[in-house]
Design an enzyme around this catalytic site. Sequence first.
Site, PDB file in Angstrom:
ATOM      1  N   GLU A  29      78.186  38.230 113.985  1.00  0.00           N
ATOM      2  CA  GLU A  29      77.966  38.060 115.387  1.00  0.00           C
ATOM      3  C   GLU A  29      78.274  36.782 115.897  1.00  0.00           C
ATOM      4  OE1 GLU A  29      73.714  39.326 115.526  1.00  0.00           O
ATOM      5  OE2 GLU A  29      74.238  41.356 114.609  1.00  0.00           O
ATOM      6  N   GLU A  60      73.213  44.538 112.014  1.00  0.00           N
ATOM      7  CA  GLU A  60      73.234  43.732 110.768  1.00  0.00           C
ATOM      8  C   GLU A  60      73.040  44.798 109.620  1.00  0.00           C
ATOM      9  OE1 GLU A  60      71.410  43.163 113.404  1.00  0.00           O
ATOM     10  OE2 GLU A  60      71.492  41.003 113.830  1.00  0.00           O
ATOM     11  N   HIS A 129      62.689  33.415 115.016  1.00  0.00           N
ATOM     12  CA  HIS A 129      63.811  32.541 114.441  1.00  0.00           C
ATOM     13  C   HIS A 129      63.273  31.267 113.570  1.00  0.00           C
ATOM     14  CE1 HIS A 129      65.306  34.512 117.998  1.00  0.00           C
ATOM     15  NE2 HIS A 129      66.387  33.982 117.687  1.00  0.00           N
TER      16      HIS A 129
HETATM   17  C1  LIG Z   1      68.637  42.238 115.517  1.00  0.00           C
HETATM   18  C2  LIG Z   1      69.290  40.932 116.339  1.00  0.00           C
HETATM   19  N1  LIG Z   1      70.388  40.239 115.850  1.00  0.00           N
HETATM   20  C3  LIG Z   1      70.684  39.153 116.397  1.00  0.00           C
HETATM   21  C4  LIG Z   1      69.887  38.651 117.578  1.00  0.00           C
HETATM   22  C5  LIG Z   1      70.462  37.468 117.775  1.00  0.00           C
HETATM   23  N2  LIG Z   1      70.796  37.629 119.200  1.00  0.00           N
HETATM   24  C6  LIG Z   1      69.935  37.366 120.254  1.00  0.00           C
HETATM   25  S1  LIG Z   1      70.354  38.042 121.563  1.00  0.00           S
HETATM   26  C7  LIG Z   1      71.835  38.539 120.763  1.00  0.00           C
HETATM   27  C8  LIG Z   1      72.852  39.145 121.837  1.00  0.00           C
HETATM   28  C9  LIG Z   1      72.216  40.452 122.525  1.00  0.00           C
HETATM   29  O1  LIG Z   1      73.189  40.891 123.448  1.00  0.00           O
HETATM   30  P1  LIG Z   1      72.843  42.039 124.455  1.00  0.00           P
HETATM   31  O2  LIG Z   1      72.088  43.145 123.912  1.00  0.00           O
HETATM   32  O3  LIG Z   1      74.018  42.458 125.197  1.00  0.00           O
HETATM   33  O4  LIG Z   1      71.774  41.607 125.668  1.00  0.00           O
HETATM   34  P2  LIG Z   1      72.017  40.236 126.354  1.00  0.00           P
HETATM   35  O5  LIG Z   1      71.593  39.066 125.340  1.00  0.00           O
HETATM   36  O6  LIG Z   1      73.192  40.022 126.868  1.00  0.00           O
HETATM   37  O7  LIG Z   1      70.884  40.128 127.379  1.00  0.00           O
HETATM   38  C10 LIG Z   1      72.021  38.246 119.729  1.00  0.00           C
HETATM   39  C11 LIG Z   1      73.180  38.431 118.844  1.00  0.00           C
HETATM   40  C12 LIG Z   1      68.687  39.016 117.667  1.00  0.00           C
HETATM   41  N3  LIG Z   1      67.822  38.676 118.484  1.00  0.00           N
HETATM   42  N4  LIG Z   1      68.562  40.351 116.957  1.00  0.00           N
END
Ligand SMILES: Cc1ncc(C[n+]2csc(CCOP(=O)(O)OP(=O)(O)O)c2C)c(N)n1
Lengths: 325, 367
Positions: A29, A60, A129
């Site tokens: 990602e 993941e 985290h």
């Molecule tokens: C399972 C997981 N993988 C990676 C992350 C790291 N991460 C936090 S927010 C995010 C993107 C989320 O995107 P989206 O679902 O479109 O929501 P937005 O943040 O745009 O509101 C990522 C990759 C996480 N929190 N949880």
Amino acid sequence: MAKLNMVEALNLALAEEMARDPQIILLGEDVGQLGGVFRVSDGLQAQFGPKRVIDTPLAEAAIVGTSLGLAVGGFKPVAELQFMGFLYPALDQIISHISRYRNRTRGRYSVPLVIRMPYGGGIHAPEHHSESTEALLAHIPGIKVAIPATPYDAKGLLISALRDPDPVIFLEPKRIYRAIREEVPAGEFTVPLGQAQIVRPGDQVTAVAWGSMVRETLRAAEAVAEEGVSVEVIDLRTISPMDDATVVASIQKTGRGVVVHEACRTAGLGAEIIARVNEKAFLSLAAPIERVTGFDTIFPLLKLEEHYLPDAFRISRAIRKVVNF
Amino acid sequence: MLWAEYDPLANRRLAILSPEGQMDEGWRPSELDDEALLHLYDRMVALRQADLLALNLQRAGRMGTYAPTLGQEAANIGSAALLQAEDWLVPSFRETGAMLLKGVSLKLIYLYWMGCEWGSHFPEEVRVLPICAPVSTQTLHGVGLSWAAQLKGENWVTLIYLGDGGTSKGDFHEAMNFAGTFQTPTVFFIQNNQFAISVPRTRQTASATLAQKAIAYGFPGIQVDGNDLMAVYLATREAVARARAGQGPCLIEAQTYRMGPHTTADDPTRYRSEAELKTQERFDPLLRVRLYLENRGLVNPETEATREAQHLKWAQEQAREAEAAISYNPDEIFDYHFAELPPYLAEQKAYCQRFLAAKGESAHGQA
Ligand SMILES: Cc1ncc(C[n+]2csc(CCOP(=O)(O)OP(=O)(O)O)c2C)c(N)n1
């Protein structure tokens, strides 16, 4: 030679190895244009193109599960998980398949891949985290788990991981991603997997640590040195397979030991290290080995984080305790 | 039935209030009179001020990482507005506005992002699950909650939020499948803000819409202009009504746009242009409600200056209250894991107390 921090050293290792081996691909990602949230893959998509540095959908289990297929299909995938806290959906793939493929097919298939992820606390990050769950990984047969504590080792260990014929999980202590700068040579060099290193010689107490705890342990060793206590600090560097020979040899010399980890105490790797010392050097021990660890609690949010993480103060108290036993 | 008419597979998207603040009055539901509409708008302005302040607090070192809602005010407010006290709201982490509307104080939301667990200790009567960082995992919890209502014969509906990136996780698909199989009273609400950190929506799925994913699980989905308060409101209104009437789950994809960074730790200049952001300003969800209300003589530049100032003041007070509520008591690291503190944790707690006392006594705090 350039002075690099750990992020830069990892980036260099990836860039050099990708140039050398066209089968290496990066996936995860935000690894592409963004260069990863910690910038470990900064510039690599521009250099190697979007077919070798691939932004995936947010999943993941899929990143790691497809990496198995990519590996069997001839690639050397380097999967990045954004934080260790998001490793868990992929554990099924690691435990049920990646770790087992070579053995269950009696060598017909192997899964040479690297799964990288930042781990550990100390950066005031949000919930989920900051944890260190490396003991879960060390418990899984069939995978190797490396944890560098310096920029030099980060590069050397990652190159070894990339060249290893078996799956390697590579945990990066994000707290010291940018905290330490040191000479890291350009070009090929490796730090072998499965080899600990004595990072400070001493003869009264053996202190074993890995990841960001190496730095804290060195600070503690420094502090007690002023009181005339000589500590030998060992950086484990690979927690699986574990180089217990180096630890045992040191304990045979010092007769005393302290193990430091930021992960929870119960069933942490400290217990494993002590068990091995008991098995192999019990009669050398002049005192019970002390553990300085995180608590058996959920990692606190940032306002209480500092109390959770072992620091030089706690470590030096443990060192004094084993000396004065 | 909005669902029949706005079929995502037929490329139909519900949009009512234009960026210029125009709409066909025939769409306006009777309960949304001027006063009610003004209230929702007021909540949007409050949310914007709360968000802007959070960004400033973070820069000033008074807040940890924060995920701003900037640009997603209509999606937050227009959806949560439909919930009754008995209903459950299941947030991900970009629902400050929805949570506020459902009764979580800004003080608590700030407290959470400031890094204190008490920020997730909501009042008993507030039916909101805690903020959820592991993407999409909450979708399953939400389905469980709505399933509970069904099994107990209760009336509550569950509104689950997730992002566009969240639709790529297996959890989401498993949640959708359970909801469809058991026909639970669930509303899935996707805030499609076009990004998952740096990864654009087009890279999450080859599906033309996210709304159409519902169809594969046997229930309806609808795509709405997520910057359009009226469209969000009407779609959610029908979704909640369906769920409450025992007609099962549905999915709303609100197409919005994240105007701020992913979080305060993000640098969006690395993956999107100033020009793109500028184009989006025209579609600001606040602006169009304001224009609409202005045209009706309900607000004017003066009332709005006052409103913003009032809400900023409120947010500042909430921030101060949050700071005053931060607990620095290390005993709390141990005290809340189980109903009763087990002996091994009591031992570790005592050890923690001892070394902290010793640290306090030592001249340098270190070694
Ligand atoms: C399972 C997981 N993988 C990676 C992350 C790291 N991460 C936090 S927010 C995010 C993107 C989320 O995107 P989206 O679902 O479109 O929501 P937005 O943040 O745009 O509101 C990522 C990759 C996480 N929190 N949880």
